[in-house]
Write a protein that holds these residues in place. Sequence first.
Motif, PDB file in Angstrom:
ATOM      1  N   GLU A  58      37.466  48.383  54.500  1.00  0.00           N
ATOM      2  CA  GLU A  58      38.212  47.301  53.857  1.00  0.00           C
ATOM      3  C   GLU A  58      37.281  46.193  53.370  1.00  0.00           C
ATOM      4  OE1 GLU A  58      41.339  47.045  52.845  1.00  0.00           O
ATOM      5  OE2 GLU A  58      41.434  49.156  53.446  1.00  0.00           O
ATOM      6  N   ALA A  59      36.228  45.931  54.122  1.00  0.00           N
ATOM      7  CA  ALA A  59      35.261  44.915  53.696  1.00  0.00           C
ATOM      8  C   ALA A  59      34.581  45.339  52.400  1.00  0.00           C
ATOM      9  CB  ALA A  59      34.225  44.685  54.793  1.00  0.00           C
ATOM     10  N   LEU A  60      34.287  46.630  52.276  1.00  0.00           N
ATOM     11  CA  LEU A  60      33.700  47.136  51.032  1.00  0.00           C
ATOM     12  C   LEU A  60      34.692  47.048  49.883  1.00  0.00           C
ATOM     13  CD1 LEU A  60      31.663  50.241  52.247  1.00  0.00           C
ATOM     14  CD2 LEU A  60      30.760  48.328  50.925  1.00  0.00           C
ATOM     15  N   ARG A  61      35.938  47.427  50.146  1.00  0.00           N
ATOM     16  CA  ARG A  61      36.962  47.347  49.093  1.00  0.00           C
ATOM     17  C   ARG A  61      37.160  45.902  48.642  1.00  0.00           C
ATOM     18  NH1 ARG A  61      40.002  51.180  52.453  1.00  0.00           N
ATOM     19  NH2 ARG A  61      39.781  53.274  51.543  1.00  0.00           N
ATOM     20  N   ALA A  62      37.158  44.982  49.604  1.00  0.00           N
ATOM     21  CA  ALA A  62      37.342  43.574  49.271  1.00  0.00           C
ATOM     22  C   ALA A  62      36.217  43.058  48.381  1.00  0.00           C
ATOM     23  CB  ALA A  62      37.425  42.735  50.552  1.00  0.00           C
ATOM     24  N   ALA A  63      35.068  43.723  48.486  1.00  0.00           N
ATOM     25  CA  ALA A  63      33.932  43.344  47.639  1.00  0.00           C
ATOM     26  C   ALA A  63      33.930  44.115  46.321  1.00  0.00           C
ATOM     27  CB  ALA A  63      32.633  43.592  48.388  1.00  0.00           C
ATOM     28  N   GLY A  64      35.006  44.861  46.065  1.00  0.00           N
ATOM     29  CA  GLY A  64      35.147  45.578  44.808  1.00  0.00           C
ATOM     30  C   GLY A  64      34.419  46.904  44.753  1.00  0.00           C
ATOM     31  N   LYS A  65      34.115  47.484  45.903  1.00  0.00           N
ATOM     32  CA  LYS A  65      33.369  48.737  45.937  1.00  0.00           C
ATOM     33  C   LYS A  65      34.301  49.944  45.968  1.00  0.00           C
ATOM     34  CE  LYS A  65      29.879  46.017  46.241  1.00  0.00           C
ATOM     35  NZ  LYS A  65      29.020  45.757  45.067  1.00  0.00           N
ATOM     36  N   THR A  66      33.766  51.093  45.573  1.00  0.00           N
ATOM     37  CA  THR A  66      34.521  52.347  45.580  1.00  0.00           C
ATOM     38  C   THR A  66      34.402  52.997  46.950  1.00  0.00           C
ATOM     39  OG1 THR A  66      34.085  52.686  43.227  1.00  0.00           O
ATOM     40  CG2 THR A  66      34.771  54.614  44.505  1.00  0.00           C
ATOM     41  N   ALA A 116      25.621  45.288  59.511  1.00  0.00           N
ATOM     42  CA  ALA A 116      25.078  45.531  58.173  1.00  0.00           C
ATOM     43  C   ALA A 116      24.301  44.319  57.680  1.00  0.00           C
ATOM     44  CB  ALA A 116      26.204  45.864  57.204  1.00  0.00           C
ATOM     45  N   GLY A 117      23.091  44.555  57.191  1.00  0.00           N
ATOM     46  CA  GLY A 117      22.253  43.478  56.694  1.00  0.00           C
ATOM     47  C   GLY A 117      21.470  42.757  57.769  1.00  0.00           C
ATOM     48  N   MET A 118      21.833  42.974  59.053  1.00  0.00           N
ATOM     49  CA  MET A 118      21.159  42.364  60.200  1.00  0.00           C
ATOM     50  C   MET A 118      21.141  40.841  60.137  1.00  0.00           C
ATOM     51  SD  MET A 118      20.559  44.941  62.075  1.00  0.00           S
ATOM     52  CE  MET A 118      19.651  44.098  63.370  1.00  0.00           C
ATOM     53  N   GLY A 119      22.105  40.249  59.411  1.00  0.00           N
ATOM     54  CA  GLY A 119      22.217  38.795  59.337  1.00  0.00           C
ATOM     55  C   GLY A 119      23.447  38.291  60.059  1.00  0.00           C
ATOM     56  N   ASP A 120      23.944  37.141  59.630  1.00  0.00           N
ATOM     57  CA  ASP A 120      25.076  36.514  60.312  1.00  0.00           C
ATOM     58  C   ASP A 120      26.432  36.963  59.781  1.00  0.00           C
ATOM     59  OD1 ASP A 120      23.296  35.068  61.868  1.00  0.00           O
ATOM     60  OD2 ASP A 120      23.256  33.369  60.475  1.00  0.00           O
ATOM     61  N   ASN A 121      26.465  37.626  58.629  1.00  0.00           N
ATOM     62  CA  ASN A 121      27.741  37.966  58.007  1.00  0.00           C
ATOM     63  C   ASN A 121      27.657  39.373  57.431  1.00  0.00           C
ATOM     64  OD1 ASN A 121      29.971  38.221  56.211  1.00  0.00           O
ATOM     65  ND2 ASN A 121      30.093  35.996  56.009  1.00  0.00           N
ATOM     66  N   TRP A 122      28.095  40.347  58.230  1.00  0.00           N
ATOM     67  CA  TRP A 122      27.978  41.739  57.798  1.00  0.00           C
ATOM     68  C   TRP A 122      28.897  42.049  56.613  1.00  0.00           C
ATOM     69  CZ3 TRP A 122      32.285  44.849  57.976  1.00  0.00           C
ATOM     70  CH2 TRP A 122      33.324  44.478  58.845  1.00  0.00           C
ATOM     71  N   GLN A 123      30.042  41.359  56.556  1.00  0.00           N
ATOM     72  CA  GLN A 123      30.952  41.580  55.425  1.00  0.00           C
ATOM     73  C   GLN A 123      30.295  41.175  54.109  1.00  0.00           C
ATOM     74  OE1 GLN A 123      31.707  39.878  58.242  1.00  0.00           O
ATOM     75  NE2 GLN A 123      33.810  40.281  58.910  1.00  0.00           N
ATOM     76  N   HIS A 124      29.627  40.027  54.115  1.00  0.00           N
ATOM     77  CA  HIS A 124      28.935  39.581  52.903  1.00  0.00           C
ATOM     78  C   HIS A 124      27.798  40.541  52.552  1.00  0.00           C
ATOM     79  CE1 HIS A 124      27.211  36.971  49.872  1.00  0.00           C
ATOM     80  NE2 HIS A 124      26.037  37.058  50.498  1.00  0.00           N
ATOM     81  N   ALA A 125      27.096  41.024  53.577  1.00  0.00           N
ATOM     82  CA  ALA A 125      25.986  41.948  53.331  1.00  0.00           C
ATOM     83  C   ALA A 125      26.467  43.209  52.624  1.00  0.00           C
ATOM     84  CB  ALA A 125      25.297  42.303  54.642  1.00  0.00           C
ATOM     85  N   LEU A 126      27.668  43.675  52.965  1.00  0.00           N
ATOM     86  CA  LEU A 126      28.200  44.889  52.339  1.00  0.00           C
ATOM     87  C   LEU A 126      28.449  44.706  50.841  1.00  0.00           C
ATOM     88  CD1 LEU A 126      30.733  46.283  54.978  1.00  0.00           C
ATOM     89  CD2 LEU A 126      28.424  47.117  54.457  1.00  0.00           C
ATOM     90  N   SER A 127      28.565  43.467  50.406  1.00  0.00           N
ATOM     91  CA  SER A 127      28.802  43.234  48.982  1.00  0.00           C
ATOM     92  C   SER A 127      27.600  43.670  48.140  1.00  0.00           C
ATOM     93  CB  SER A 127      29.097  41.751  48.723  1.00  0.00           C
ATOM     94  OG  SER A 127      27.956  40.946  48.994  1.00  0.00           O
TER      95      SER A 127
END
Length: 389
Positions: free
Chosen positions: A348-356, A310-321
């Motif tokens: 879980e990465a999305l939930r950790a970023a406060g997403k529904t 996700a985001g095609m960068g170095d940190n897909w978890q951050h991109a999901l935010s």
Amino acid sequence: MKLLKTLLLLGILLIGSNSQAMLVTKHAFEIPHFKTENGAVISPVKVGWEAYGSLNADKSNVILVTHFFSGSSHAAGKYHESDVAPGYWDAIIGPGKAIDTNTYYVISVDTLVNANVFDPNVITTGPATINPATGKQYGLTFPVVTIGDFIEVQKALLDSLGIGKLHAVIGGSMGSFQAIEWATRYPERVARLIPVIGSAYIDAWAAVRLERWAYPIKQDPAWRGGDYYQYGQPEHGLTTALAYIIQDAVYPTGFNMRYPAPETDKAPHRDILASFSAWEQLMAHAKLRATMQDANHILYLVRASQLYRAGMGDNWQHALSKVQAKTLFLPASGDQLLLPEMAKASAEALRAAGKTVEYAEIPGIWGHLDGVVGINAVAENIRSFLATE
């Protein structure tokens, strides 16, 4: 017999509905000069697309369907009444169905480097396309393309239609990568996200598993370093690759129902060079698929999938935010290719970023392919999710 027909229709066990299907038309879209994420320019890029339902006045009822690795934009309906089977998700797309075309305008687009380049109903630009600058097929001079490039082509089409926001984007397998990338890259344009049998990332295990699909092609002398078009396809390598793709997409329960058990074969007990019937039948099914597909296109789709996060960068978890869409993950319980654990980690990465985030699993015996053949099991999940405010 029905199961054999299933294999022949999709090449990976796609079951079509026998109900009255919508009649649909394939359209073509062209970008005169398309710049890839790697900075290369492809002139022109052409893709096919089709749509179901009617666009409302303010263009707010659009659902984008992004297709899987071996699929195309033919997500529902038939081109002709006489077609053997409708599009792969006809069970959930149509009047009164989970993705109700009485309410929504549903668009699906052929990807760049689509595997089925020799299918007359597929329009795609890729290595098998004639390069106007040389008069010959691109071959491996075609630039490496990414899931992000697929998204940019789709965006250009939507922009040309004046569609600024998506009610939802839904896609299975490689289509889930595209759906997630849409919601990550253009969060303000995606209200709802439904990744089916998918993940927000590819890890080393999955990337190496996908390399098994590329390896037989590159090892076939007939591949000729990708420059085989004047000689013919590297048939053995392509067929072997497609056999691996079919097997990897099917859970052992379903696979063992379809193919003969080793103990039924006599020859392998006596001859080390003898093949098992299961392998011979699998190769026969793969050979049928190979008539519509191109070896280099498979390599490019493998690489696009291997590179995805996700985001095609170095940190897909951050991109999901960045995602603003409400999200419904729908993995298949028996998936051995994109494991449910990968969908859970993505959720879980999305939930950790406060997403529904909502999550439900597709049951069945076909594994990854339950995301196609078993999609009706989660039809009500999809219907209710699309109706949420």
